[in-house]
Motif scaffolding. Structure first.
Motif, PDB file in Angstrom:
ATOM      1  N   LEU A  74       0.850  -1.186   0.000  1.00  0.00           N
ATOM      2  CA  LEU A  74       0.000   0.000   0.000  1.00  0.00           C
ATOM      3  C   LEU A  74       0.890   1.242   0.000  1.00  0.00           C
ATOM      4  N   ALA A  75       1.487   1.541  -1.142  1.00  0.00           N
ATOM      5  CA  ALA A  75       2.442   2.645  -1.223  1.00  0.00           C
ATOM      6  C   ALA A  75       1.691   3.955  -1.447  1.00  0.00           C
ATOM      7  N   LEU A  76       1.424   4.668  -0.356  1.00  0.00           N
ATOM      8  CA  LEU A  76       0.635   5.892  -0.456  1.00  0.00           C
ATOM      9  C   LEU A  76       1.504   7.084  -0.824  1.00  0.00           C
ATOM     10  N   VAL A  77       0.944   7.957  -1.656  1.00  0.00           N
ATOM     11  CA  VAL A  77       1.624   9.204  -2.018  1.00  0.00           C
ATOM     12  C   VAL A  77       0.637  10.356  -1.876  1.00  0.00           C
ATOM     13  N   ASP A  78       1.161  11.574  -1.785  1.00  0.00           N
ATOM     14  CA  ASP A  78       0.294  12.748  -1.658  1.00  0.00           C
ATOM     15  C   ASP A  78      -0.202  13.239  -3.007  1.00  0.00           C
ATOM     16  N   GLU A  79       0.616  12.952  -4.031  1.00  0.00           N
ATOM     17  CA  GLU A  79       0.301  13.525  -5.339  1.00  0.00           C
ATOM     18  C   GLU A  79       0.710  12.564  -6.461  1.00  0.00           C
ATOM     19  N   ALA A  80      -0.045  12.588  -7.546  1.00  0.00           N
ATOM     20  CA  ALA A  80       0.300  11.756  -8.706  1.00  0.00           C
ATOM     21  C   ALA A  80      -0.018  12.537  -9.975  1.00  0.00           C
ATOM     22  N   TYR A  81       0.614  12.150 -11.074  1.00  0.00           N
ATOM     23  CA  TYR A  81       0.434  12.890 -12.321  1.00  0.00           C
ATOM     24  C   TYR A  81       0.518  11.941 -13.525  1.00  0.00           C
ATOM     25  N   ALA A  82       0.088  12.446 -14.681  1.00  0.00           N
ATOM     26  CA  ALA A  82       0.104  11.657 -15.920  1.00  0.00           C
ATOM     27  C   ALA A  82       1.547  11.317 -16.292  1.00  0.00           C
ATOM     28  N   PRO A  83       1.801  10.138 -16.845  1.00  0.00           N
ATOM     29  CA  PRO A  83       0.886   9.033 -17.166  1.00  0.00           C
ATOM     30  C   PRO A  83       0.927   7.917 -16.114  1.00  0.00           C
ATOM     31  N   MET A  84       1.050   8.276 -14.840  1.00  0.00           N
ATOM     32  CA  MET A  84       1.204   7.256 -13.795  1.00  0.00           C
ATOM     33  C   MET A  84      -0.030   6.353 -13.685  1.00  0.00           C
ATOM     34  N   ALA A  85       0.224   5.083 -13.333  1.00  0.00           N
ATOM     35  CA  ALA A  85      -0.853   4.141 -13.015  1.00  0.00           C
ATOM     36  C   ALA A  85      -1.039   4.185 -11.505  1.00  0.00           C
ATOM     37  N   ILE A  86      -2.263   4.468 -11.064  1.00  0.00           N
ATOM     38  CA  ILE A  86      -2.516   4.642  -9.628  1.00  0.00           C
ATOM     39  C   ILE A  86      -3.812   3.956  -9.210  1.00  0.00           C
ATOM     40  N   THR A  87      -4.054   3.976  -7.902  1.00  0.00           N
ATOM     41  CA  THR A  87      -5.338   3.544  -7.363  1.00  0.00           C
ATOM     42  C   THR A  87      -5.756   4.613  -6.369  1.00  0.00           C
ATOM     43  N   ILE A  88      -6.976   5.128  -6.482  1.00  0.00           N
ATOM     44  CA  ILE A  88      -7.388   6.161  -5.536  1.00  0.00           C
ATOM     45  C   ILE A  88      -8.606   5.709  -4.729  1.00  0.00           C
ATOM     46  N   THR A  89      -8.734   6.279  -3.551  1.00  0.00           N
ATOM     47  CA  THR A  89      -9.945   6.057  -2.767  1.00  0.00           C
ATOM     48  C   THR A  89     -10.565   7.429  -2.513  1.00  0.00           C
ATOM     49  N   THR A  90     -11.885   7.424  -2.291  1.00  0.00           N
ATOM     50  CA  THR A  90     -12.585   8.696  -2.080  1.00  0.00           C
ATOM     51  C   THR A  90     -13.126   8.775  -0.652  1.00  0.00           C
ATOM     52  N   GLU A  91     -13.358   9.991  -0.189  1.00  0.00           N
ATOM     53  CA  GLU A  91     -13.874  10.213   1.160  1.00  0.00           C
ATOM     54  C   GLU A  91     -15.265   9.599   1.330  1.00  0.00           C
TER      55      GLU A  91
END
Lengths: 467, 298
Positions: free
Chosen positions: A291-308
């Motif tokens: 679970l590698a969490l980051v504060d910020e991500a940008y194109a063209p990164m592959a990510i997974t996000i969760t919402t409030e």
């Protein structure tokens, strides 16, 4: 340089994808073979295989036929032509390159569009003896249509015109007119001989009048970064990851822009709003850190996000910043490249795959077809293989849409035949169809926008449309 | 601008997620080699913190290096993925041996047929493979999502156009798609990535004193007692390693002193023969791989 520093350097290289286009005899395969050979990406055993094949199939007499290095399939080798899109790779000290090698003859426009769709740069080959041909116009048109902003014009076979500066100038000037006509943003001209290697890797001593860089040096130094990360945030939801009750993540690749934890986002087309709770950087995941969490991500990164908030989000939705909403519509003006033997018929239902969504839709009107040779517009009732046309596309559900000219990944789609499952067309969104524009160009006041946002946030069950 | 390796990685993760989202019964081929190791690593990233949403399939020809089998089982235990192993039972009955029946018959029966059996038995609609476009000429033209008919056949002249990062996953029942997430990686990219990410790979890639014999114009390792007696008499110990891993009688060893990843990469960069040279299967005929793919081999 020792191997550790070499690896460090290689690790930090960037990547450039380019397309080569030329007609059958322009020496395109020879040019690619030459780049691979001179950048030492051809291994000895491949070369010896080619030497023996040159005697059997070759068209170059005593010289090694460079084209045989790249013409992949056996049946094609026997015909002496390339018939499909092939991808080639090589690395120099500066960059990794991916070449899309596409055929030049008329019936294969679809392959060129395929190769162009992922390319940053196009190399257009022109035979110095022949100058600009109909194919040159066609290739340039498709390259521009597919949004390639950098075109290198390689004027080949200079050895056969006595390395004439005058010929080079004439062709450059003529191409400049063509580029202006099409609106191609950046053009570069290089006189070369692919067969002998002049101006491919090193500057040729046989053309001292040419002041610019050799082809490979130009490819190494071109600045093609398109400020992808400065654009509006667009995140097509690809896959919902729900390994346990505590985690509900939305996976995907950022198509453009950047996103931070805490950002206010809207899910389209539903218009429901939430905030980014966490971002998992898929690249930083390892066997031990799941679970590698980051504060910020940008194109063209592959990510997974969760919402409030626990809002309904599924594959095919688009998550965007609430402050930069794209228009949402099911009625779009598009440019369509038809790729199937069976003609496109107006009103027939196709599956339209755009980013991660697949929605049924149809083409309700052909505004005009473009003749790729003369660039003239024509009125037609149907589209055949390799036709390119402006059409009105109507989908059974609305999608968040950007114009292809501003966003290559959210402004593009493919057309799938529902009976044969073949990919029968490829399209680019131009904008909203005129019929829809009236309603959506209404100017809302700030108060109206705030009220709308308030309703969408606190009363999601109303299914209120975003304004 | 992110580096080329991070771009390739993101592209591969995108492809793997597309498979998991669009197909109902996907499977990932696992050959235990370095490319498979990279694919497994990418899949572990794509679906974290969850587990892999598909099983791994190993077609065991029963002539793989013993170390490969040990490594495979250890990875399955460490990462907790579902592993399916299949060996062609008819081939077992016929006691197929590359030494007796030759590389072609062995490969046809144990590899190609074995693969078809496993795929038919599983009824998979998407089969993820580790082939790269830089490996061989016919592969350079293959799509990332490559359509196969009911008989697993590839039709090189009738491929679906593939544009942008939009993949057509539509198929009829019984048909399938072969998906190649690391299509755009080169051999150097794979090694560099293994080095950068610290991905476990079998020891066979590293040089060590091993018992080898001359066979079929190359050196092969004496991996077990099935190497014919007369050959074994000629065995000698040499510092060797393998550039590709497959069936031990068909995989040529190269003399090497490379015992670390940087040394392997250095050797590869200076090397004068391409990766598949050690693989006897491709030498059979010109266009051998193209022919095998049309017949249903990967």
């Amino acid at each position: 340089m020792d191997i550790i520093s070499y690896l460090k350097e290689h690790e930090n290289k960037d990547m450039l994808r380019f397309l080569t286009c030329g007609s059958v005899d322009d020496g395109k395969s020879t040019l690619i073979g030459r780049m691979l050979y001179d950048s030492k990406m051809i291994f000895d055993d491949q070369l010896s295989a080619v030497e023996s094949e040159s005697k059997k199939y070759g068209t170059t007499g005593e010289k090694i036929d460079m084209a045989l290095l790249v013409d992949g399939l056996q049946s094609e080798r026997e015909q002496g032509i390339t018939i499909d899109v092939a991808y080639r790779f090589f690395t120099t000290e500066k960059r990794k390159f991916i070449i899309a090698d596409t055929p030049g003859h008329e019936q294969y426009t679809r392959n060129m569009a395929t190769g162009a769709s992922t390319a940053d740069v196009a190399i257009i080959l022109i035979d110095a003896r022949k100058g600009i041909l109909t194919q040159t116009r066609r290739h340039s048109f498709i390259v521009n249509l597919l949004g390639i902003e950098h075109v290198i014009v390689a004027i080949n076979k200079m050895d056969l015109v006595d390395f004439s500066e005058e010929t080079y100038n004439e062709i450059s000037k003529a191409y400049g007119t063509l580029a202006d006509e099409l609106g191609i943003k950046n053009t570069y001209y290089i006189p070369v001989s692919a067969l002998d290697g002049d101006n491919i890797v090193d500057k040729s001593s046989r053309m001292p009048w040419y002041q610019g860089p050799a082809l490979l040096r130009l490819l190494e130094s071109m600045d093609i970064s398109k400020e992808q990360t400065q654009e509006n945030f667009r995140f097509p939801v690809q896959y919902v990851n729900r390994p346990n009750l505590d985690f509900r993540g939305f996976c995907g690749s950022i198509a453009s822009g950047r996103v931070k934890v805490g950002d206010e986002v809207t899910v389209l087309p539903s218009g429901k709003m939430s905030k980014i709770k966490s971002i998992v950087d898929s690249s930083a995941i390892s066997e031990s850190n799941r679970l590698a969490l980051v504060d910020e991500a940008y194109a063209p990164m592959a990510i997974t996000i969760t919402t409030e908030d626990e809002i309904d989000i599924s594959r095919g939705d688009m998550i965007v910043h609430t402050h930069s909403l794209p228009s949402v519509s099911n009625n779009l003006k598009v440019m369509l490249v038809w790729m199937d033997e069976q003609p496109m018929s107006i009103g027939r239902t196709y599956d339209i795959k755009r980013a991660t969504s697949v929605i049924a839709g149809s083409f309700e009107k052909i505004n005009y077809k473009i003749d790729v040779n003369s660039f003239e517009r024509m009125q037609v009732e149907e589209l055949g293989l390799n036709d390119i046309a402006s059409c009105r596309m109507v989908l059974t559900r609305p999608i968040a849409s950007d114009a292809y000219s501003t966003n290559r990944l959210t402004g593009s789609f493919i057309v799938i035949d529902r009976m044969t499952n073949n990919t029968v067309g490829a399209g680019m969104i131009v904008g909203l169809s005129r019929r829809d524009q009236g309603a959506l160009t209404k100017e809302y006041t700030n108060a109206e926008r705030e009220l709308n946002a308030y309703i969408r946030k606190y009363f999601p069950e109303w299914d209120c449309k975003a304004v | 601008m992110i580096t080329h390796l991070r771009q390739l990685e993101a592209e591969s993760i995108h492809i793997l997620r597309e498979v998991a989202a669009e197909f109902s019964n996907p499977v990932m081929m696992y050959s235990v080699g370095k490319d498979s190791s990279v694919m497994l690593h990418l899949a572990m990233k794509a679906f974290a913190p969850g587990k892999l949403p598909f099983p791994l399939l190993h077609v065991d020809t029963l002539w793989k290096f013993n170390e490969m089998i040990e490594f495979r089982d250890q990875r399955a235990r460490d990462l907790g993925f579902d592993l399916i192993v299949h060996s062609n039972p008819e081939g077992i009955d016929m006691n197929i041996s590359p030494f007796e029946h030759g590389s072609k018959v062995h490969t046809d029966v144990m590899k190609t047929e074995g693969l078809k059996q496993a795929l038919n038995a599983g009824g998979y609609d998407a089969i993820i493979g580790g082939a790269r476009r830089d490996e061989e000429k016919s592969r350079a033209k293959e799509r990332i999502f490559s359509f196969r008919d009911k008989h697993h056949r590839w039709d090189p002249k009738n491929q679906r156009p593939e544009l942008w990062n939009i993949y057509n996953t539509a198929i009829q029942k019984g048909e399938s798609v072969r998906v190649f997430p690391i299509s755009n990686w080169t051999e150097l990219d794979v090694w560099q990535y293994i080095y950068m990410e610290g991905i476990p790979i079998p020891e066979l890639y590293f040089a060590k004193e091993r018992e080898v014999v001359e066979y079929g114009g190359t050196k092969i390792m004496v991996d077990d007692e099935r190497v014919p007696q007369e050959l074994r008499r000629t065995a000698k110990k040499e510092m060797v390693r393998f550039r590709t891993l497959g069936c031990y009688p068909l995989t040529g060893a190269i003399n090497s002193t490379a015992t670390t990843l940087p040394e392997i990469i250095q050797e590869m960069l200076l090397s004068t023969s391409s990766e598949r040279e050690g693989r006897l299967i491709d030498k059979d005929q010109v266009g051998a791989m193209e022919q095998k793919k049309i017949e249903g081999y990967f």
